[in-house]
Design a protein around this motif. Sequence first.
Motif, PDB file in Angstrom:
ATOM      1  N   ARG A 166       5.234   2.351   3.133  1.00 37.72           N
ATOM      2  CA  ARG A 166       4.179   2.372   2.135  1.00 37.72           C
ATOM      3  C   ARG A 166       3.141   3.391   2.571  1.00 37.72           C
ATOM      4  NH1 ARG A 166       7.310   0.526  -0.820  1.00 37.72           N
ATOM      5  NH2 ARG A 166       7.220  -1.442  -1.958  1.00 37.72           N
ATOM      6  N   LEU A 186      -0.387   4.962   3.175  1.00 36.42           N
ATOM      7  CA  LEU A 186      -1.790   4.560   3.344  1.00 36.42           C
ATOM      8  C   LEU A 186      -2.674   5.645   2.746  1.00 36.42           C
ATOM      9  CD1 LEU A 186      -4.097   2.840   4.445  1.00 36.42           C
ATOM     10  CD2 LEU A 186      -3.819   3.996   6.640  1.00 36.42           C
ATOM     11  N   THR A 187      -2.406   6.867   3.139  1.00 32.48           N
ATOM     12  CA  THR A 187      -3.119   8.012   2.583  1.00 32.48           C
ATOM     13  C   THR A 187      -2.237   9.234   2.839  1.00 32.48           C
ATOM     14  OG1 THR A 187      -5.250   9.180   2.562  1.00 32.48           O
ATOM     15  CG2 THR A 187      -4.431   8.444   4.695  1.00 32.48           C
ATOM     16  N   SER A 188      -2.636  10.380   2.363  1.00 36.34           N
ATOM     17  CA  SER A 188      -1.789  11.574   2.423  1.00 36.34           C
ATOM     18  C   SER A 188      -1.124  11.770   3.791  1.00 36.34           C
ATOM     19  CB  SER A 188      -2.654  12.799   2.092  1.00 36.34           C
ATOM     20  OG  SER A 188      -1.906  13.971   2.299  1.00 36.34           O
ATOM     21  N   ILE A 202       0.356   9.722   5.714  1.00 31.99           N
ATOM     22  CA  ILE A 202       0.189   8.618   6.676  1.00 31.99           C
ATOM     23  C   ILE A 202       0.773   7.349   6.062  1.00 31.99           C
ATOM     24  CG2 ILE A 202      -1.461   7.275   8.027  1.00 31.99           C
ATOM     25  CD1 ILE A 202      -3.320   9.645   8.068  1.00 31.99           C
ATOM     26  N   TYR A 203       1.754   6.778   6.735  1.00 28.56           N
ATOM     27  CA  TYR A 203       2.524   5.660   6.185  1.00 28.56           C
ATOM     28  C   TYR A 203       2.519   4.441   7.101  1.00 28.56           C
ATOM     29  CZ  TYR A 203       4.182   9.027   2.839  1.00 28.56           C
ATOM     30  OH  TYR A 203       4.215   9.960   1.838  1.00 28.56           O
ATOM     31  N   THR A 204       2.608   3.276   6.469  1.00 30.28           N
ATOM     32  CA  THR A 204       2.897   2.044   7.197  1.00 30.28           C
ATOM     33  C   THR A 204       4.405   1.853   7.184  1.00 30.28           C
ATOM     34  OG1 THR A 204       0.788   0.971   6.712  1.00 30.28           O
ATOM     35  CG2 THR A 204       2.667  -0.478   7.135  1.00 30.28           C
ATOM     36  N   TYR A 205       4.971   1.557   8.350  1.00 33.35           N
ATOM     37  CA  TYR A 205       6.391   1.236   8.422  1.00 33.35           C
ATOM     38  C   TYR A 205       6.542  -0.257   8.164  1.00 33.35           C
ATOM     39  CZ  TYR A 205       6.062   5.672  10.885  1.00 33.35           C
ATOM     40  OH  TYR A 205       5.754   6.968  11.230  1.00 33.35           O
ATOM     41  N   SER A 220       4.472  -1.624  11.309  1.00 29.70           N
ATOM     42  CA  SER A 220       3.655  -0.754  12.139  1.00 29.70           C
ATOM     43  C   SER A 220       2.723   0.026  11.238  1.00 29.70           C
ATOM     44  CB  SER A 220       4.534   0.187  12.961  1.00 29.70           C
ATOM     45  OG  SER A 220       3.730   1.004  13.786  1.00 29.70           O
ATOM     46  N   MET A 221       1.431  -0.193  11.440  1.00 25.44           N
ATOM     47  CA  MET A 221       0.439   0.457  10.587  1.00 25.44           C
ATOM     48  C   MET A 221      -0.121   1.682  11.291  1.00 25.44           C
ATOM     49  SD  MET A 221      -1.489  -2.809   8.830  1.00 25.44           S
ATOM     50  CE  MET A 221      -1.361  -3.991  10.188  1.00 25.44           C
ATOM     51  N   PRO A 222      -0.679   2.611  10.504  1.00 30.93           N
ATOM     52  CA  PRO A 222      -1.181   3.858  11.100  1.00 30.93           C
ATOM     53  C   PRO A 222      -2.395   3.635  11.994  1.00 30.93           C
ATOM     54  CG  PRO A 222      -0.790   4.115   8.752  1.00 30.93           C
ATOM     55  CD  PRO A 222      -0.744   2.648   9.041  1.00 30.93           C
ATOM     56  N   ASP A 242      -5.362  -3.866   2.199  1.00 36.85           N
ATOM     57  CA  ASP A 242      -4.988  -2.857   1.201  1.00 36.85           C
ATOM     58  C   ASP A 242      -3.488  -2.898   0.917  1.00 36.85           C
ATOM     59  OD1 ASP A 242      -5.388  -0.439  -0.422  1.00 36.85           O
ATOM     60  OD2 ASP A 242      -4.236   0.541   1.168  1.00 36.85           O
ATOM     61  N   LEU A 243      -2.694  -3.055   1.979  1.00 35.37           N
ATOM     62  CA  LEU A 243      -1.237  -3.106   1.812  1.00 35.37           C
ATOM     63  C   LEU A 243      -0.846  -4.313   0.971  1.00 35.37           C
ATOM     64  CD1 LEU A 243       1.591  -1.974   2.868  1.00 35.37           C
ATOM     65  CD2 LEU A 243       1.481  -3.837   4.513  1.00 35.37           C
TER      66      LEU A 243
END
Lengths: 580, 580
Positions: free
Chosen positions: A33, A35-37, A39-42, B70-72, B116-117
């Motif tokens: 998903r 998060l911002t340009s 930059i992703y959450t796995y 795993s989040m940024p 947010d997610l």
Amino acid sequence: MLFSKFYVPTLKETPAEAEVISHKLLLRAGMIRKLTSGIYTYMPLGLRAINKVANIVREEMNRAGAQEISMPMVQPADLWQESERWDFYGKELLRLKDRNGRDYCLGPTHEEVITDLVRGEVRSYRQLPINLYQIQTKFRDEIRPRFGLMRGREFIMKDAYSFDKDDEGVNASYQAMYDAYERIFTRLGLEFRAVSADSGAIGGSFSHEFMVLADTGEDTLAVCTSCSYAANLEKAETKPQPMCTQTCAAYEQVTTPGKHTVEDVAGFLAVSTTQVIKTLLFDVDGKSVAVLLRGDREVNDVKLKNLLGATNVELATPEQVVAWTGAPVGFAGPVGLSVDAIYADHEIAAGTDFVCGANAADAHLVHVDPRRDITLSTDAAPMGYADLRSITLDDPCPACGGSLTMPKGIEVGHVFKLGTKYSKSMNATFLDENGKEQVLIMGCYGIGVSRVVAASIEQNNDANGMIFPPSIAPFEVNILAMSTKDEKVMTMGREIHDWLEGQGIDTLFDDRDERPGVKFNEADLLGSPMQIVIGGKGLERGVLEAKNRKTGEKRELSVADWRNAILEWRKEVMKEWGLA
Amino acid sequence: MLFSKFYVPTLKETPAEAEVISHKLLLRAGMIRKLTSGIYTYMPLGLRAINKVANIVREEMNRAGAQEISMPMVQPADLWQESERWDFYGKELLRLKDRNGRDYCLGPTHEEVITDLVRGEVRSYRQLPINLYQIQTKFRDEIRPRFGLMRGREFIMKDAYSFDKDDEGVNASYQAMYDAYERIFTRLGLEFRAVSADSGAIGGSFSHEFMVLADTGEDTLAVCTSCSYAANLEKAETKPQPMCTQTCAAYEQVTTPGKHTVEDVAGFLAVSTTQVIKTLLFDVDGKSVAVLLRGDREVNDVKLKNLLGATNVELATPEQVVAWTGAPVGFAGPVGLSVDAIYADHEIAAGTDFVCGANAADAHLVHVDPRRDITLSTDAAPMGYADLRSITLDDPCPACGGSLTMPKGIEVGHVFKLGTKYSKSMNATFLDENGKEQVLIMGCYGIGVSRVVAASIEQNNDANGMIFPPSIAPFEVNILAMSTKDEKVMTMGREIHDWLEGQGIDTLFDDRDERPGVKFNEADLLGSPMQIVIGGKGLERGVLEAKNRKTGEKRELSVADWRNAILEWRKEVMKEWGLA
């Protein structure tokens, strides 16, 4: 894993933000998903795939004698000032200040930190060689982050750094990493090529890129069908042909009204485009440079840049063309041209009786003999001839003369002999056998771990979704229960699931109360290489249905002997992926 | 692992930078290296210990139904503006700008990102509960980073976030995490306590800190010897005593020349310090506040702050004391005192016939009856009495009345019922059973993974080095070959090493060509719980020497039956660590 307990937020529609197939499918399958340009959450499923890749990388790095550490993401500016990269590294280096106003950056790579670490520890040649690696989050502030995990700003990388006492040592370290990379990408079940990524390429190259082959790749490769030669298009050398020994009649000017392009001129004069000299004008670090190519060829900017050791190479603007040639665009030619330098591709030396622009509107010259009529610059190339064009399918393999193919690829790894670039500027030394201080010799070796997952999807997918190799698949087996109300089906499913997990085979059991259609579609989307369908009717007949996601092949497995039947089938699936 | 192939840069001397024992030993054992203030590289041995902790945390989180993501690390400012923490979070939040001038921070915690997610994914109560966690690098720009891994700026944390539809749900999620934490720290082999970390503590608390007990801990706990009560000193409640029903003679002023302190006054007037009222003056958000305590007690700032819902509580300056009381420091008293508010600790209500300052130089009052002579502020506390002091060993357990101990501890985990703090401000909602929009109810649950390693060393060490619990030890077994020239010794060592590794027991085989003394010292320093010494003479006698690093106990194991002998001994070692 029970699907009912696993968080996989699949999407029915493809988000508009996604351009490439891996990005689309990763989003649709709930693996990442944004998060911002860049930059992703796995998400749980995505992290599983990343960890599968990371674990294979880790095993092979350990096997090659490298040792795992973990370096910080936040790095002090003073180290980057020592290596002189603080000023030279562009805006991709994200700089920041702490509460005390001290300068730091987010690590886009760790040469400075590792060199600082090792210079503090190594005193003697007896402590060498050392190879340290990490699997860690990096940050590069890309000007145009795109394509999901293909080109993100925050991403996961394996980076290794070797330290040796001499050239023999670094060559051995390099080879060990090269071999480890071959094992890694083989074990990952990917079609890949190690390509020479150095202009002094053939034979003793000290930089190779590892490319996953995919039609959607941004890089083009030149790969020999006979020998092991493989190179990035930008780097693949063309073989000089024998110099032409003939000459031709004296050149003369002819009128070519409105004929701007090579094709137009060749057609008008009824010659082949191979008989036309294409004269390209460049602004090279502020100097006017002409490059001569056969009319059917493309210039290779990287080769030109390397030839001249230039920083900036840009095509001349129309205004520059007019100023330099005295003619409008389309009529430039090398005869009597007054620019700072003129270079020609080797093929120009192999011919005579060429057509070229006359540096006058609506005019070309015919019967041009390069050796007789053109004055080339000999400062950077012998006699002014060099390899200045991109290789083509017409060219022979520069190594063996065989024929080439040109597949597309995605760079996922890079091995590089650094030499003393960092150890010299940062004064990382050791005492050799004679007690003399010497500079450490370094190599660096990267793998884009999160990018490998995206590349594997670019290589393996179809209209229904992802097709994962067994070694990258978040779940190797996906069991689909056709009816949650049928206790026999559910019992069988749980039994197979538990047994496979016990065998160390990651298995997703779709125990959700969903229609078969939904389950089939999501199983294809998520891309487990092995699907096992359990239905009430099948059980009555004593069979399970098995589907190979890669080939689409379906077969029935005997319930009576399901353990062996599944394992036998698995061997076949593995073989199709080139895995043992 | 062969020691000769493993990079463990031990130090003979303790670096001057290290203050606490874990920091000293982590550096000496080559487990960490400092990059810059509060930022460390985890070396091979250190990373192994961190991964051991991380894996146990991961297993128990998975068992509790949480799912790993795993989040940024780099987070956009706009989310922090939504939650209103961008302005309120102090300088610990490291802010930065990207190449386009957009604001970001390095994640010190991930409530904003996870909220947010989840608000983007969850629509219905049917998707709840969800519990997502990660094990990831965090950054907090500490004003004074210190103590190595105990209080770094970049560190590894496990953070989990639960989302529920109602109070019952969040309580269940909270309890599941609490139980998982108990299992985690038990499996890690650490002595720990879960302490109530909420002022509304006893019984239904919704915040607990998990403390590893260590004499060097920065926190003091109040732990009951009879019941399960345990709380942070800052939060432990004192039990109000029955209010005094007697009164005393009318107060009168006496001269107490130069008697500034409670002890001086009590001695001079020949009364117990318990009969003196200590009057402390505070500047509370700009208001003058007096706090009355028994002379032998210490004020608890946190309790005062919580009572008044204050932001800033500071002791009055000498100038403020003079301005507010009209007397020099040391003679303040509550009778007739004109400040914005006066509050007294419960113990003041339980006594009479007190001595207190007279708000005049060199003068005190005697025969003071609080209920008769002092006017307390009743806005924040019933009748002006509240729990304002720190609990002591004299106090009974606030839960059961039993007696207390007060060990020191290191906070390594925290479970917290967040409620709707983030979901409300960030509008994270779902549709309930009736199709009505409701705000998600959250919990958050942290473990300082790298800090756990440091805390385990603070708890378990001796003059010779670290003493790791088997579950945290980088290597559970350390085999020491006494002579590398004795082929029998080396063969035996390799055989034991290979067999133990095959059993899944991480083993370090010290095969280096070093003197026995060096090997003994480094084995103690590195702290493997089991040491096996192989010497030529022992082998002749048919024995291996085994040493339990924790107890120091040595014994001989029979070579003839070494596999069973080692496993039997291992069971005993495990038992001493409370591990099965």
